[in-house]
Scaffold this motif. Structure first.
Motif, PDB file in Angstrom:
ATOM      1  N   MET A   1       5.032  27.014  -8.797  1.00 18.79           N
ATOM      2  CA  MET A   1       5.659  25.964  -7.986  1.00 18.79           C
ATOM      3  C   MET A   1       4.594  25.068  -7.348  1.00 18.79           C
ATOM      4  SD  MET A   1       8.973  27.729  -6.067  1.00 18.79           S
ATOM      5  CE  MET A   1       9.819  26.311  -5.368  1.00 18.79           C
ATOM      6  N   THR A   2       3.520  25.684  -6.852  1.00 22.19           N
ATOM      7  CA  THR A   2       2.469  24.901  -6.200  1.00 22.19           C
ATOM      8  C   THR A   2       1.862  23.894  -7.168  1.00 22.19           C
ATOM      9  OG1 THR A   2       1.975  26.774  -4.776  1.00 22.19           O
ATOM     10  CG2 THR A   2       0.296  25.067  -4.925  1.00 22.19           C
ATOM     11  N   VAL A   3       1.576  24.364  -8.374  1.00 19.21           N
ATOM     12  CA  VAL A   3       0.972  23.472  -9.377  1.00 19.21           C
ATOM     13  C   VAL A   3       1.925  22.330  -9.723  1.00 19.21           C
ATOM     14  CG1 VAL A   3       0.223  23.370 -11.798  1.00 19.21           C
ATOM     15  CG2 VAL A   3      -0.593  25.215 -10.308  1.00 19.21           C
ATOM     16  N   ARG A   4       3.206  22.664  -9.897  1.00 18.31           N
ATOM     17  CA  ARG A   4       4.168  21.613 -10.246  1.00 18.31           C
ATOM     18  C   ARG A   4       4.389  20.650  -9.084  1.00 18.31           C
ATOM     19  NH1 ARG A   4       9.011  24.569 -13.284  1.00 18.31           N
ATOM     20  NH2 ARG A   4       9.941  22.471 -13.185  1.00 18.31           N
ATOM     21  N   MET A   5       4.338  21.162  -7.852  1.00 16.11           N
ATOM     22  CA  MET A   5       4.495  20.273  -6.697  1.00 16.11           C
ATOM     23  C   MET A   5       3.315  19.306  -6.604  1.00 16.11           C
ATOM     24  SD  MET A   5       5.986  23.080  -4.039  1.00 16.11           S
ATOM     25  CE  MET A   5       6.026  22.100  -2.548  1.00 16.11           C
ATOM     26  N   TRP A   6       2.128  19.815  -6.885  1.00 16.30           N
ATOM     27  CA  TRP A   6       0.963  18.922  -6.831  1.00 16.30           C
ATOM     28  C   TRP A   6       1.058  17.857  -7.919  1.00 16.30           C
ATOM     29  CZ3 TRP A   6      -3.332  18.107 -10.175  1.00 16.30           C
ATOM     30  CH2 TRP A   6      -4.332  17.291  -9.633  1.00 16.30           C
ATOM     31  N   ILE A   7       1.475  18.253  -9.132  1.00 13.89           N
ATOM     32  CA  ILE A   7       1.605  17.288 -10.227  1.00 13.89           C
ATOM     33  C   ILE A   7       2.594  16.178  -9.846  1.00 13.89           C
ATOM     34  CG2 ILE A   7       2.497  17.009 -12.592  1.00 13.89           C
ATOM     35  CD1 ILE A   7       1.196  19.795 -13.181  1.00 13.89           C
ATOM     36  N   THR A   8       3.720  16.563  -9.251  1.00 17.28           N
ATOM     37  CA  THR A   8       4.697  15.559  -8.809  1.00 17.28           C
ATOM     38  C   THR A   8       4.094  14.655  -7.746  1.00 17.28           C
ATOM     39  OG1 THR A   8       6.280  17.345  -9.034  1.00 17.28           O
ATOM     40  CG2 THR A   8       7.094  15.292  -8.153  1.00 17.28           C
ATOM     41  N   ALA A   9       3.322  15.260  -6.828  1.00 14.95           N
ATOM     42  CA  ALA A   9       2.704  14.470  -5.769  1.00 14.95           C
ATOM     43  C   ALA A   9       1.692  13.479  -6.364  1.00 14.95           C
ATOM     44  CB  ALA A   9       2.037  15.390  -4.750  1.00 14.95           C
ATOM     45  N   VAL A  10       0.990  13.896  -7.408  1.00 12.88           N
ATOM     46  CA  VAL A  10       0.042  12.996  -8.077  1.00 12.88           C
ATOM     47  C   VAL A  10       0.788  11.823  -8.725  1.00 12.88           C
ATOM     48  CG1 VAL A  10      -1.583  12.790 -10.014  1.00 12.88           C
ATOM     49  CG2 VAL A  10      -1.748  14.735  -8.441  1.00 12.88           C
ATOM     50  N   GLU A  11       1.928  12.126  -9.363  1.00 12.07           N
ATOM     51  CA  GLU A  11       2.748  11.048  -9.934  1.00 12.07           C
ATOM     52  C   GLU A  11       3.167  10.068  -8.847  1.00 12.07           C
ATOM     53  OE1 GLU A  11       6.240  12.278 -12.005  1.00 12.07           O
ATOM     54  OE2 GLU A  11       5.111  13.642 -13.264  1.00 12.07           O
ATOM     55  N   ALA A  12       3.646  10.610  -7.725  1.00 16.60           N
ATOM     56  CA  ALA A  12       4.093   9.749  -6.624  1.00 16.60           C
ATOM     57  C   ALA A  12       2.926   8.895  -6.144  1.00 16.60           C
ATOM     58  CB  ALA A  12       4.650  10.598  -5.484  1.00 16.60           C
TER      59      ALA A  12
END
Lengths: 246, 246
Positions: free
Chosen positions: A161-172
């Protein structure tokens, strides 16, 4: 008009003999160039023909499904490029590997510009379950690469979850960066995103034994002169007045 | 079959006289209940009539634009509910206010389930630029609330980006949480998301003077027994082996 105009005759490039694969790549590159400047619904097959300096029937032969087929093929090609951005050798501190991959990813965002925004912002007429699936595949590939570098063959729920949350944050962050006239400068954005990764991983490590183990191993490879040393020294004065919390 | 079946006759609720607004709310509540269980494209106006125990012509009178109009109205109603979740009094430590707002937001995610996923995952046939605009409006409202609580009337680029990145990460976490059979438990997820907020804010504070000022002020209001004290104590052993970085 031949020979009678005032403008000097511009020699047309000689017709290039390309293989089917080369021709397709050329057309997709031209399409991606157009998508970087305008909304996907405003790019026609005729525009691609003009940009690629080929005849309209040629473009229609390669994309008989029209605009939608062109868009999906261009997206597929962009997704392949993006996935190649993530590949990074397994050596050096984790933040250095992340910085290299982010440099390539952010260069992609910079180059594809409006096309990148349109793709991720949704609500476009060319968006379908197929295009969403391609975008999700890229996110999955990014997550897999990061988990591989973290060296955990069986990542638990919180780490994933942490990795996917960071990836989404990078997209944002990428979308806001495009929206804000490409500020802050790319290298500052990259360093900041790396800081965020370290911060999220450490916060998760506080509650998850597997992440704690990985974080300790990753910190051991970092150096005082590297990004984590820099981050730690910059955070100390912020945390200065927080001694009452310990 | 009247009177000849073996099942006892279930008395139908008496026809309720509702105002136009009440009837509309009732139909939208029924629609949201259905969207929580199935993909939006699989919910028909007839299904809504059955769920709300009203006649089909009544539903068609309220939503003459059909499925798409119903979906957009249900989305509008869900967005209004969500925006109300974010309102929180300006008192107490920041993490406490964030926890309260997250409790309401996560209860919304829990209740709307599949409808929430469909909305955010994109590529749905009912998704349009109008539905995307409603979703973006909710994100903006959430960001404004957080910035208001941070007490910064003129938030700079990095602070705004940090808040929006966290909001996106919370959305991603919510989707994964639904996908993973609602694990971890809601209260653990909430505490973890609060930790992530503190971590992201602190990491940004390391590079941005405005964020540093806000973070110091926020930390001063936290207590040793509160979430930040807890987080700080849990992080210490993880950072234990990282003395070489300072």
């Amino acid at each position: 008009m031949n020979g009678s105009g005032t403008a000097p005759a511009v020699p047309r490039p000689a017709y290039r003999r390309l293989s089917v694969e080369q021709r397709r790549s050329q057309l997709l590159a031209a399409a991606l160039g157009l998508f970087a400047q305008r909304a996907p619904e405003d790019v026609s097959l005729d525009d691609v023909a003009t940009a690629a300096e080929v005849s309209r029937p040629l473009v229609y032969r390669y994309f008989p499904g029209g605009k939608q087929q062109l868009y999906e093929a261009a997206l597929r090609s962009a997704a392949d490029q993006l996935e190649r951005c993530f590949a990074e050798p397994d050596s050096g501190p984790l933040t250095q590997r992340l910085s290299h991959a982010l440099d390539r990813y952010l260069a992609f965002v910079d180059e594809h510009d409006a096309g990148f925004s349109a793709l991720l912002q949704g609500g476009s007429v060319v968006e379908t379950s197929r295009t969403s699936a391609i975008v999700d595949e890229v996110r999955r590939a990014a997550a897999e690469q990061i988990l591989r570098h973290l060296g955990e063959p069986e990542p638990g729920l919180r780490l994933r979850m942490t990795v996917r949350m960071w990836i989404t944050a990078v997209e944002a962050a990428s979308l806001i960066w495009l929206d804000e006239g490409k500020r802050p400068p790319l290298d500052e954005l990259r360093d900041w995103l790396v800081d965020h990764f370290v911060a999220l991983l450490t916060a998760t490590a506080a509650r998850d034994e597997q992440t704690a183990r990985i974080t300790r191993a990753a910190l051991a490879l970092e150096t005082a002169a590297g990004p984590v040393g820099d981050l730690a020294r910059r955070i100390l004065p912020v945390a200065d007045g927080a001694a009452h919390l310990l």
